[in-house]
Scaffold this motif. Structure first.
Motif, PDB file in Angstrom:
ATOM      1  N   ILE A 142     -13.069 -14.135 -19.924  1.00 25.22           N
ATOM      2  CA  ILE A 142     -11.912 -14.549 -20.427  1.00 25.22           C
ATOM      3  C   ILE A 142     -12.099 -14.383 -22.144  1.00 25.22           C
ATOM      4  O   ILE A 142     -12.865 -15.268 -22.493  1.00 25.22           O
ATOM      5  CB  ILE A 142     -11.413 -15.660 -20.141  1.00 25.22           C
ATOM      6  N   ASN A 143     -11.509 -13.514 -22.774  1.00 28.84           N
ATOM      7  CA  ASN A 143     -11.893 -13.407 -24.166  1.00 28.84           C
ATOM      8  C   ASN A 143     -10.561 -13.973 -25.029  1.00 28.84           C
ATOM      9  O   ASN A 143      -9.400 -13.262 -24.964  1.00 28.84           O
ATOM     10  CB  ASN A 143     -12.239 -12.235 -24.651  1.00 28.84           C
ATOM     11  N   ALA A 144     -10.675 -15.191 -25.536  1.00 27.92           N
ATOM     12  CA  ALA A 144      -9.344 -15.640 -26.292  1.00 27.92           C
ATOM     13  C   ALA A 144      -9.775 -15.997 -27.602  1.00 27.92           C
ATOM     14  O   ALA A 144      -9.702 -17.224 -28.120  1.00 27.92           O
ATOM     15  CB  ALA A 144      -8.937 -16.849 -25.553  1.00 27.92           C
ATOM     16  N   LEU A 157      -6.876 -17.858 -30.408  1.00 17.11           N
ATOM     17  CA  LEU A 157      -6.241 -19.190 -30.069  1.00 17.11           C
ATOM     18  C   LEU A 157      -5.852 -19.954 -31.028  1.00 17.11           C
ATOM     19  O   LEU A 157      -6.611 -20.069 -32.098  1.00 17.11           O
ATOM     20  CB  LEU A 157      -7.294 -19.847 -29.084  1.00 17.11           C
ATOM     21  N   GLN A 158      -4.803 -20.459 -30.931  1.00 13.82           N
ATOM     22  CA  GLN A 158      -4.364 -21.520 -32.031  1.00 13.82           C
ATOM     23  C   GLN A 158      -4.238 -22.854 -31.524  1.00 13.82           C
ATOM     24  O   GLN A 158      -4.858 -23.114 -30.201  1.00 13.82           O
ATOM     25  CB  GLN A 158      -3.005 -21.221 -32.405  1.00 13.82           C
ATOM     26  N   ALA A 159      -3.911 -23.901 -32.050  1.00 17.52           N
ATOM     27  CA  ALA A 159      -4.200 -25.332 -31.884  1.00 17.52           C
ATOM     28  C   ALA A 159      -3.651 -25.621 -30.533  1.00 17.52           C
ATOM     29  O   ALA A 159      -4.057 -26.565 -29.661  1.00 17.52           O
ATOM     30  CB  ALA A 159      -3.528 -26.139 -32.838  1.00 17.52           C
ATOM     31  N   SER A 160      -2.509 -25.265 -29.997  1.00 14.94           N
ATOM     32  CA  SER A 160      -1.786 -25.459 -28.567  1.00 14.94           C
ATOM     33  C   SER A 160      -2.351 -24.452 -27.769  1.00 14.94           C
ATOM     34  O   SER A 160      -1.750 -24.508 -26.416  1.00 14.94           O
ATOM     35  CB  SER A 160      -0.383 -25.381 -28.815  1.00 14.94           C
ATOM     36  N   GLY A 161      -3.272 -23.582 -27.747  1.00 19.91           N
ATOM     37  CA  GLY A 161      -3.505 -22.569 -26.805  1.00 19.91           C
ATOM     38  C   GLY A 161      -4.662 -22.780 -25.939  1.00 19.91           C
ATOM     39  O   GLY A 161      -5.538 -23.749 -26.325  1.00 19.91           O
ATOM     40  N   ARG A 162      -4.966 -22.115 -24.910  1.00 20.00           N
ATOM     41  CA  ARG A 162      -6.211 -22.384 -23.900  1.00 20.00           C
ATOM     42  C   ARG A 162      -6.668 -21.109 -23.525  1.00 20.00           C
ATOM     43  O   ARG A 162      -5.763 -20.320 -23.199  1.00 20.00           O
ATOM     44  CB  ARG A 162      -5.548 -23.485 -22.761  1.00 20.00           C
ATOM     45  N   ALA A 163      -7.737 -21.089 -23.244  1.00 18.69           N
ATOM     46  CA  ALA A 163      -8.491 -19.805 -22.669  1.00 18.69           C
ATOM     47  C   ALA A 163      -8.082 -19.885 -21.154  1.00 18.69           C
ATOM     48  O   ALA A 163      -8.097 -18.877 -20.667  1.00 18.69           O
ATOM     49  CB  ALA A 163      -9.632 -19.792 -23.015  1.00 18.69           C
TER      50      ALA A 163
END
Length: 267
Positions: free
Chosen positions: A102-104, A107-113
């Motif tokens: 999983i390549n994320a 991502l911003q502060a509220s995101g999750r991989a």
């Protein structure tokens, strides 16, 4: 059977639409070219000549299934499994690559991989996530590796305790259930560095307060000497950790002193 002057006109040329001897429906491209599928006068899917499928991707050369151009608010892939079987099973024969990657990178502060979520009210014992190394001889396997290159937490267990268990045999001696390591990156230390456990206590604020710590620290600046002291620190209502007791590498206990000179040194 559709052909043109470029494909040729024989039975083995062009595009065949029909059924075979087993009454299976056929949409058969006999040319070394892609098949395109469109709606609303726009290409939606492509099957390349080598069998790769692109949905929203007009060049699916990098994967067997490539999904691109997902509309805002939509999931890239949704599987609704109503049977008591896997919703997704990935089987890989790779020996030096990943079964799942999983390549994320955006991502911003509220995101999750990744998120594993359950809203089941069942009270039975179960694992939300299970990592199983099912071969006892694979002794070099690490069941879970977390590499955190920033100063943030590598692991945050919120809302429940953490239990660590391991099978031991009679006469096996001590077993390390938890290992805390501090590495120096090839640079000589100055003494006082090491690994610690930090305890935070609840208060009236949103974030808990620093309460105490236990640390194993280097006593010497020389990296060839591994003398280690065990240091206990407490906070006196100011979130600053003050040393309360130390056990030196020689086994001397110091209370109120960082250099205990006897078996019990009070200062």
């Amino acid at each position: 059977h559709f052909t043109n002057t470029t494909t040729g006109t024989s039975h083995d040329d062009g595009l065949l639409v029909g059924i075979d001897a087993d009454e299976k429906a056929n949409l058969w491209n006999r040319e070394n070219t892609s098949m395109l599928f469109a709606t609303n006068n726009t290409q939606r899917m492509e099957i390349s000549a080598d069998g790769n499928v692109g949905i929203g991707d007009s060049d699916p050369s990098e994967a067997k299934l490539s999904i691109d151009g997902v509309a805002s608010g939509d999931a890239g892939l949704k599987i609704n499994q109503t049977q008591n079987e896997y919703a997704l099973e990935i089987v890989t024969s790779a020996t030096s690559s990943h079964g799942l990657n999983i390549n994320a990178s955006s991502l911003q502060a509220s995101g999750r991989a990744g998120t594993f979520y359950s809203n089941s009210s069942n009270t039975g014992t179960r694992d939300l996530v299970a990592i199983i190394n099912d071969h006892a001889s694979a002794t070099g396997t690490t069941a879970l590796k977390i590499q955190q290159d920033s100063t943030g937490l590598a692991l945050n267990a919120n809302g429940g305790g953490v239990a660590i268990s391991k099978n031991v045999s009679a006469g096996s001696g001590e077993t390390a259930f938890l290992t805390l390591s501090a590495t120096d990156g090839g640079v000589n230390m100055s003494g006082g560095e090491g690994a610690s456990i930090l305890f935070k206590i609840p208060d009236d604020e949103t974030n808990p307060s620093i309460g105490a710590s236990i640390a194993g620290i280097k006593e010497n600046a020389d990296d060839s000497i591994s003398n280690t002291a065990l240091v206990f620190r407490t906070s006196q209502n100011d979130e600053t950790l003050d040393e309360a007791m130390r056990i030196s590498s020689a086994g001397n206990v110091g209370i109120g002193t960082t250099s205990p000179a006897s078996r019990l040194h009070l200062y």
